[in-house]
Design a protein around this motif. Structure first.
Motif, mmCIF file in Angstrom:
data_model
loop_
_atom_site.group_PDB
_atom_site.id
_atom_site.type_symbol
_atom_site.label_atom_id
_atom_site.label_comp_id
_atom_site.label_asym_id
_atom_site.label_seq_id
_atom_site.Cartn_x
_atom_site.Cartn_y
_atom_site.Cartn_z
ATOM 1 N N VAL A 1 0.847 -1.197 0.000
ATOM 2 C CA VAL A 1 0.000 0.000 0.000
ATOM 3 C C VAL A 1 0.883 1.248 0.000
ATOM 4 O O VAL A 1 0.644 2.194 -0.767
ATOM 5 C CB VAL A 1 -0.939 -0.001 1.223
ATOM 6 C CG1 VAL A 1 -1.674 1.328 1.320
ATOM 7 C CG2 VAL A 1 -1.932 -1.149 1.132
ATOM 8 N N ALA A 2 1.917 1.236 0.846
ATOM 9 C CA ALA A 2 2.801 2.408 0.944
ATOM 10 C C ALA A 2 3.457 2.705 -0.405
ATOM 11 O O ALA A 2 3.655 3.869 -0.768
ATOM 12 C CB ALA A 2 3.863 2.174 2.025
ATOM 13 N N ASN A 3 3.804 1.666 -1.163
ATOM 14 C CA ASN A 3 4.420 1.858 -2.480
ATOM 15 C C ASN A 3 3.405 2.317 -3.519
ATOM 16 O O ASN A 3 3.762 3.003 -4.474
ATOM 17 C CB ASN A 3 5.085 0.556 -2.954
ATOM 18 C CG ASN A 3 6.308 0.215 -2.125
ATOM 19 O OD1 ASN A 3 6.857 1.080 -1.425
ATOM 20 N ND2 ASN A 3 6.719 -1.037 -2.180
ATOM 21 N N ALA A 4 2.135 1.933 -3.332
ATOM 22 C CA ALA A 4 1.115 2.290 -4.316
ATOM 23 C C ALA A 4 0.673 3.744 -4.184
ATOM 24 O O ALA A 4 0.357 4.392 -5.180
ATOM 25 C CB ALA A 4 -0.099 1.376 -4.154
ATOM 26 N N LEU A 5 0.664 4.282 -2.957
ATOM 27 C CA LEU A 5 0.106 5.626 -2.742
ATOM 28 C C LEU A 5 0.797 6.706 -3.573
ATOM 29 O O LEU A 5 0.100 7.498 -4.221
ATOM 30 C CB LEU A 5 0.129 5.969 -1.249
ATOM 31 C CG LEU A 5 -0.820 5.142 -0.376
ATOM 32 C CD1 LEU A 5 -0.702 5.560 1.092
ATOM 33 C CD2 LEU A 5 -2.263 5.275 -0.842
ATOM 34 N N PRO A 6 2.159 6.763 -3.583
ATOM 35 C CA PRO A 6 2.781 7.835 -4.380
ATOM 36 C C PRO A 6 2.461 7.729 -5.867
ATOM 37 O O PRO A 6 2.339 8.755 -6.548
ATOM 38 C CB PRO A 6 4.285 7.632 -4.125
ATOM 39 C CG PRO A 6 4.368 6.839 -2.863
ATOM 40 C CD PRO A 6 3.136 5.971 -2.843
ATOM 41 N N ARG A 7 2.319 6.516 -6.374
ATOM 42 C CA ARG A 7 1.973 6.340 -7.797
ATOM 43 C C ARG A 7 0.619 6.956 -8.111
ATOM 44 O O ARG A 7 0.323 7.301 -9.250
ATOM 45 C CB ARG A 7 1.938 4.848 -8.162
ATOM 46 C CG ARG A 7 3.307 4.197 -8.190
ATOM 47 C CD ARG A 7 3.286 2.912 -9.041
ATOM 48 N NE ARG A 7 2.312 1.941 -8.581
ATOM 49 C CZ ARG A 7 2.561 0.961 -7.688
ATOM 50 N NH1 ARG A 7 3.775 0.846 -7.165
ATOM 51 N NH2 ARG A 7 1.621 0.123 -7.340
ATOM 52 N N LEU A 8 -0.229 7.085 -7.081
ATOM 53 C CA LEU A 8 -1.562 7.656 -7.266
ATOM 54 C C LEU A 8 -1.607 9.122 -6.873
ATOM 55 O O LEU A 8 -2.681 9.709 -6.743
ATOM 56 C CB LEU A 8 -2.574 6.860 -6.450
ATOM 57 C CG LEU A 8 -2.663 5.384 -6.873
ATOM 58 C CD1 LEU A 8 -3.276 4.546 -5.790
ATOM 59 C CD2 LEU A 8 -3.451 5.274 -8.164
ATOM 60 N N GLY A 9 -0.427 9.698 -6.629
ATOM 61 C CA GLY A 9 -0.364 11.113 -6.303
ATOM 62 C C GLY A 9 -0.595 11.426 -4.841
ATOM 63 O O GLY A 9 -0.734 12.593 -4.471
ATOM 64 N N LEU A 10 -0.651 10.404 -4.021
ATOM 65 C CA LEU A 10 -0.872 10.628 -2.595
ATOM 66 C C LEU A 10 0.466 10.486 -1.876
ATOM 67 O O LEU A 10 0.871 9.393 -1.480
ATOM 68 C CB LEU A 10 -1.889 9.605 -2.051
ATOM 69 C CG LEU A 10 -3.259 9.691 -2.734
ATOM 70 C CD1 LEU A 10 -4.091 8.462 -2.433
ATOM 71 C CD2 LEU A 10 -3.991 10.944 -2.289
#
Lengths: 92, 92
Positions: free
Chosen positions: A22-31
């Motif tokens: 989840v932590a790795n996915a958030l920046p990819r989504l702009g968060l």
């Protein structure tokens, strides 16, 4: 109607691949801005009537023996705030 | 260090086989009195510094889009009580 909430989280020293994903996915989504994510479980145990000391003791035993693995997880069992308000309102 | 807690629970009208299994197991272990058990997920999102309104908005967006399925799950994102105390203590 009373409710006990049991939160089960991986201990800090235990790797948490789901949280890492989840932590790795958030920046990819702009968060951005989140330094760490941990994923655990939440249980809601409901009882008829208020959460007495006996109910809370039974819930704590369930939390420690059935709902969590004490080797790798931390567990907290607390009376749900909403049902606590109801009990205190009834006592007042 | 601030922390946002995201609780994800199956909607009341959604069957919850995991919770059902726990509810059926408890009486076999002598833990009676619980009428219903629901199982969901708990995420802890950590940030450097306090939980600002922007951080909370980002966490809520993550909660609604990445951490839960809004068709079958209810989600709540709140500032962790412990980190809230720390912020209010610093402001006082």
């Amino acid at each position: 109607m009373g409710r006990v909430v049991v939160d089960v989280m991986p201990k800090p020293e235990i790797l948490d691949p789901q949280g890492k994903a989840v932590a790795n996915a958030l920046p990819r989504l702009g968060l951005t801005g989140f330094t760490s994510v941990r994923q655990g479980k939440r249980f809601e145990l409901e009882v008829d009537g208020p959460v007495t000391d006996e109910v809370l003791a039974a819930a704590r035993e369930a939390a420690a023996t059935v709902l969590s693995n004490p080797i790798i997880e931390d567990v907290v069992a607390v009376v749900d705030a909403a049902s606590l308000d109801a009990v205190q309102g009834a006592q007042a």
